[in-house]
Design an enzyme around this catalytic site. Structure first.
Site, mmCIF file in Angstrom:
data_model
loop_
_atom_site.group_PDB
_atom_site.id
_atom_site.type_symbol
_atom_site.label_atom_id
_atom_site.label_comp_id
_atom_site.label_asym_id
_atom_site.label_seq_id
_atom_site.Cartn_x
_atom_site.Cartn_y
_atom_site.Cartn_z
ATOM 1 N N ASP A 19 0.821 -1.205 0.000
ATOM 2 C CA ASP A 19 0.000 0.000 0.000
ATOM 3 C C ASP A 19 0.860 1.262 0.000
ATOM 4 O O ASP A 19 0.338 2.380 -0.082
ATOM 5 C CB ASP A 19 -1.001 0.005 1.152
ATOM 6 C CG ASP A 19 -0.354 -0.135 2.522
ATOM 7 O OD1 ASP A 19 0.888 -0.203 2.589
ATOM 8 O OD2 ASP A 19 -1.102 -0.198 3.524
ATOM 9 N N SER A 20 2.175 1.069 0.015
ATOM 10 C CA SER A 20 3.102 2.187 -0.216
ATOM 11 C C SER A 20 2.876 2.826 -1.576
ATOM 12 O O SER A 20 3.348 3.945 -1.829
ATOM 13 C CB SER A 20 4.549 1.707 -0.097
ATOM 14 O OG SER A 20 4.775 0.539 -0.870
ATOM 15 N N ASP B 42 -1.037 -6.274 -0.190
ATOM 16 C CA ASP B 42 -1.362 -5.626 1.084
ATOM 17 C C ASP B 42 -2.872 -5.459 1.230
ATOM 18 O O ASP B 42 -3.557 -5.081 0.275
ATOM 19 C CB ASP B 42 -0.729 -4.232 1.138
ATOM 20 C CG ASP B 42 0.477 -4.157 2.053
ATOM 21 O OD1 ASP B 42 0.619 -5.032 2.933
ATOM 22 O OD2 ASP B 42 1.278 -3.225 1.895
ATOM 23 N N GLU C 274 9.456 -3.879 10.688
ATOM 24 C CA GLU C 274 9.785 -2.560 10.143
ATOM 25 C C GLU C 274 10.196 -1.593 11.247
ATOM 26 O O GLU C 274 9.513 -1.463 12.265
ATOM 27 C CB GLU C 274 8.599 -1.975 9.368
ATOM 28 C CG GLU C 274 8.930 -0.624 8.744
ATOM 29 C CD GLU C 274 7.917 -0.159 7.709
ATOM 30 O OE1 GLU C 274 8.121 0.943 7.158
ATOM 31 O OE2 GLU C 274 6.947 -0.883 7.438
#
EC number: 2.1.2.11
Length: 281
Positions: free
Chosen positions: A44-45, A83, A180
């Site tokens: 979804d980046s 995602d 992350e």
């Protein structure tokens, strides 16, 4: 033949480091697949590097399905993970619908969702339904408005919570987990305590594998370069130079040249124009 989650587990068990990259379109996916990347994440980046938002929060499930379809069409071997975006898995039932669309409509082989202990029951439901799940803990971008953009787990209490999150995600049946913005020492300790692969991003070299965002690593996104990103190429400069040369060629008339054009028999052209001229007299 596509790589499977069993193949990924075997890579981890052999001590083979696992590379993963993001991709958002057919052409990029083809390139990543040819390069031998075993895991491709349609992240979804894309909200930031493709759609121009300032976070992942505005991304919709329809956005994700659209881009995941393109990536799946561009791959033959890589395992493609889609995602689940913000607010598409607030309950196990909603998660089932969202993940089902990602696999059935988009063709993904797995989904990724963010969260630890609280999301483990949802992961378990998806896995029980036959949907492979990759977890994601540490800094979770969909919660940026709540937790801020910062490293997670530097304090003992935070570190204990992240370890509990990782174990819960594993026991729920996830086949891998993204760590992350986690301190390298903690990420390695979590990796050593899990049976499943960990994929790090800003989490040091002690993880089972690494993931990088396509636009960051190839120099295509100039708005922001995270500290944890390594720029392997400066494609934005190369592309800008090529476009500038193209514009110059068009303006000075050197493009297109004869080799870029089709030709017509002069007699056929004369006959066509002659007929047209007679018709307009």
């Amino acid at each position: 033949m596509r790589i499977t989650i069993r193949d990924i587990q075997q890579m981890r068990d052999r001590g083979e480091r696992i590379p993963m990259v993001t991709a958002y379109d057919y052409t990029s996916a083809q390139i990543a697949d040819r390069a031998g990347i075993p895991l491709i994440l349609v992240g979804d980046s894309l909200g930031m590097v493709v759609l121009g938002y300032n976070s992942t929060v505005p991304v919709t499930l329809d956005d994700m399905i659209h881009h995941t379809r393109a990536v799946v069409r561009g791959t033959q071997k890589a395992l493609v993970i889609g995602d689940l975006p913000f607010l598409t898995y607030t309950s196990p039932e909603q998660a089932m619908q969202s993940a089902g669309r990602m696999l059935q409509e988009a063709g993904a082989q797995a989904v990724k969702l963010e969260g630890g202990v609280h999301i483990a029951p949802t992961i378990a439901r998806l896995v029980q339904a036959g949907i492979p799940v990759m977890g994601h803990i540490g800094f979770t971008p969909q919660a940026v408005n709540q937790i801020g953009l910062r490293v997670q787990g530097r304090r003992a209490a935070e570190a204990q919570r992240l370890l509990a999150d990782a174990l819960a995600v594993q026991e729920a049946g996830a086949f891998a987990i993204v760590l992350e913005l986690v301190p390298a020492e903690l990420a390695q300790a979590i990796t050593e305590r899990l049976r499943i692969p960990t994929i790090g991003i800003g989490a040091g070299a002690g993880c089972s594998g690494q993931v990088q965002v396509w636009h960051d690593m190839l120099g295509l996104y100039s708005d922001f370069l995270p500290r944890h990103a390594k720029r392997y190429a400066d494609l934005a400069t190369i592309i800008a130079e090529a476009l500038s040369q193209y514009a110059s060629d068009v303006r000075n008339g050197t493009f297109p040249g004869p080799e870029h054009s089709s030709r017509m028999d002069p007699a056929e052209l004369a006959a066509a124009l002659g007929s047209q001229d007679q018709a307009t007299e």
